[in-house]
Design a protein around this motif. Sequence first.
Motif, PDB file in Angstrom:
ATOM      1  N   GLY A   1       0.803  -1.212   0.000  1.00 54.42           N
ATOM      2  CA  GLY A   1       0.000   0.000   0.000  1.00 54.42           C
ATOM      3  C   GLY A   1       0.836   1.261   0.000  1.00 54.42           C
ATOM      4  O   GLY A   1       1.864   1.329   0.672  1.00 54.42           O
ATOM      5  N   PHE A   2       0.372   2.266  -0.749  1.00 56.58           N
ATOM      6  CA  PHE A   2       1.073   3.550  -0.791  1.00 56.58           C
ATOM      7  C   PHE A   2       0.114   4.730  -0.721  1.00 56.58           C
ATOM      8  O   PHE A   2       0.514   5.834  -0.370  1.00 56.58           O
ATOM      9  N   THR A   3      -1.160   4.522  -1.045  1.00 59.19           N
ATOM     10  CA  THR A   3      -2.118   5.621  -1.005  1.00 59.19           C
ATOM     11  C   THR A   3      -2.328   6.092   0.430  1.00 59.19           C
ATOM     12  O   THR A   3      -1.954   5.405   1.374  1.00 59.19           O
ATOM     13  N   PHE A   4      -2.992   7.247   0.594  1.00 52.62           N
ATOM     14  CA  PHE A   4      -3.132   7.779   1.946  1.00 52.62           C
ATOM     15  C   PHE A   4      -4.205   7.056   2.746  1.00 52.62           C
ATOM     16  O   PHE A   4      -4.264   7.172   3.967  1.00 52.62           O
ATOM     17  N   LYS A   5      -5.091   6.293   2.055  1.00 52.68           N
ATOM     18  CA  LYS A   5      -6.122   5.535   2.762  1.00 52.68           C
ATOM     19  C   LYS A   5      -6.506   4.333   1.911  1.00 52.68           C
ATOM     20  O   LYS A   5      -6.121   4.207   0.750  1.00 52.68           O
ATOM     21  N   GLU A   6      -7.292   3.442   2.513  1.00 56.50           N
ATOM     22  CA  GLU A   6      -7.649   2.199   1.848  1.00 56.50           C
ATOM     23  C   GLU A   6      -8.658   2.394   0.719  1.00 56.50           C
ATOM     24  O   GLU A   6      -9.471   3.322   0.743  1.00 56.50           O
ATOM     25  N   ASN A   7      -8.558   1.500  -0.281  1.00 58.79           N
ATOM     26  CA  ASN A   7      -9.522   1.413  -1.383  1.00 58.79           C
ATOM     27  C   ASN A   7      -9.704   2.728  -2.129  1.00 58.79           C
ATOM     28  O   ASN A   7     -10.811   3.097  -2.523  1.00 58.79           O
ATOM     29  N   CYS A   8      -8.608   3.425  -2.311  1.00 64.05           N
ATOM     30  CA  CYS A   8      -8.635   4.762  -2.898  1.00 64.05           C
ATOM     31  C   CYS A   8      -7.311   4.979  -3.626  1.00 64.05           C
ATOM     32  O   CYS A   8      -6.274   4.469  -3.200  1.00 64.05           O
TER      33      CYS A   8
END
Length: 432
Positions: free
Chosen positions: A333-340
């Motif tokens: 994971g690298f995005t700031f929040k999940e599933n986004c």
Amino acid sequence: MLDHQTDKRIAVLGLGYVGLPLACLFATKYPVVGFDIDEERIAALRGGYDRTGEVEKKRLLDLTLSETPFFSEHEGIYFSADIESIRSANVYIITVPTPVDKNNHPDMRLLFKASEIVGKVISNGDVVIYESTVYPGATEEDCVPIIESVSGLNYNKDFFVGYSPERINPGDRERTVEKIRKITSGSNPQTALTVDELYKSVIVAGTYLAPTIKVAEAAKVIENSQRDINIAFVNELAIMFNLMGIDTQEVLAAAGTKWNFLPFKPGLVGGHCIGVDPYYLAQKAQQYGYHPEILLAGRRLNDAMGEYVASQIVKCMVKKDINIKGAEVLMLGFTFKENCSDVRNTKVIDIVENLMDYGLDVVVYDPYADHAEVEKQYGVKCQSSLDTKKYDALVLAVAHQEFETIRFGDLKKDKSIIYDVKGLLPYADGRL
């Protein structure tokens, strides 16, 4: 000025995570032009592709018009990067980003630029509505004078202004824009009612009419500042309980049995809202001679969590006698929040950079993030898929739903560790 009987022709300026869903929602009832200065973005949207993943292809194509709807008054949306395409609008909604700079000072350049654009095309009686997050007073004290200067029109005489702070939750398919109650406000009582009725016509969750624009601006910045402070508190608890050898998640579960205990969890605080908005409020307070203590203390603690997590990962590896220099780490994971797909202000980069400073080799895997954007913004390459390689450390940094089916055991070496930033894995070697 506009009233509830006037046919609305809406221009939405800025087609990102906030503007595009809002523009599409309004386009179900009104003629809308979606404007953005990014011509590649406009071309993609015309073809039904939204790189943010917030609007599905079918919905985009169903709503998209081949020419401006302002003369036919037909509902739908026309995407354009041409300023002339919005000249015939009578409602201008500005939804551009308001980030902070490298020194955490508010960066309002895009907001000011959007105000200039509106000033070039606005006409007598038009309404301009700001949705971008700002400090109290910014709309009337900083943005309105730009419109006046460029247009030659007078505020609250020739044109009118509203403020309705964005309430978008990126990646959330349940609480979509129309299902979240909206704050509205206006520069005078009639404008306030006009703005409120406009939003009420599409927001099924309803609206809340604030008494002034400043109240609406202040309400927005404290929404996220409140969350930031509460998360900072549980992050500090996690640091203390880790030193004491106590499982933070178990403590929170026990404390949560009390009816009024707030269910916040420790973690990374990034993104374009929670990690940014407190700085807007703090700067405005400092202009009045007050230095916020709790607000900025929470920010400092949350901003330091990436470095703390990296140190804990290394500590777990040392306890298992894993050679740190050259060790291979898989960052999930690298995005700031999940599933986004949003990577703006992601704090995962802080973990990555600190681990690299320790001499570790970090591989990033994120099925949601735009890999080209990650490399452009952060200089980090993302893998597009998982292979059969085994790693010295596995770090669950973001709780994407795809990660729920990962067989972590297949990715581990004999002495590997698993570190769970999100506190979801009962078998992790370490977690917040």
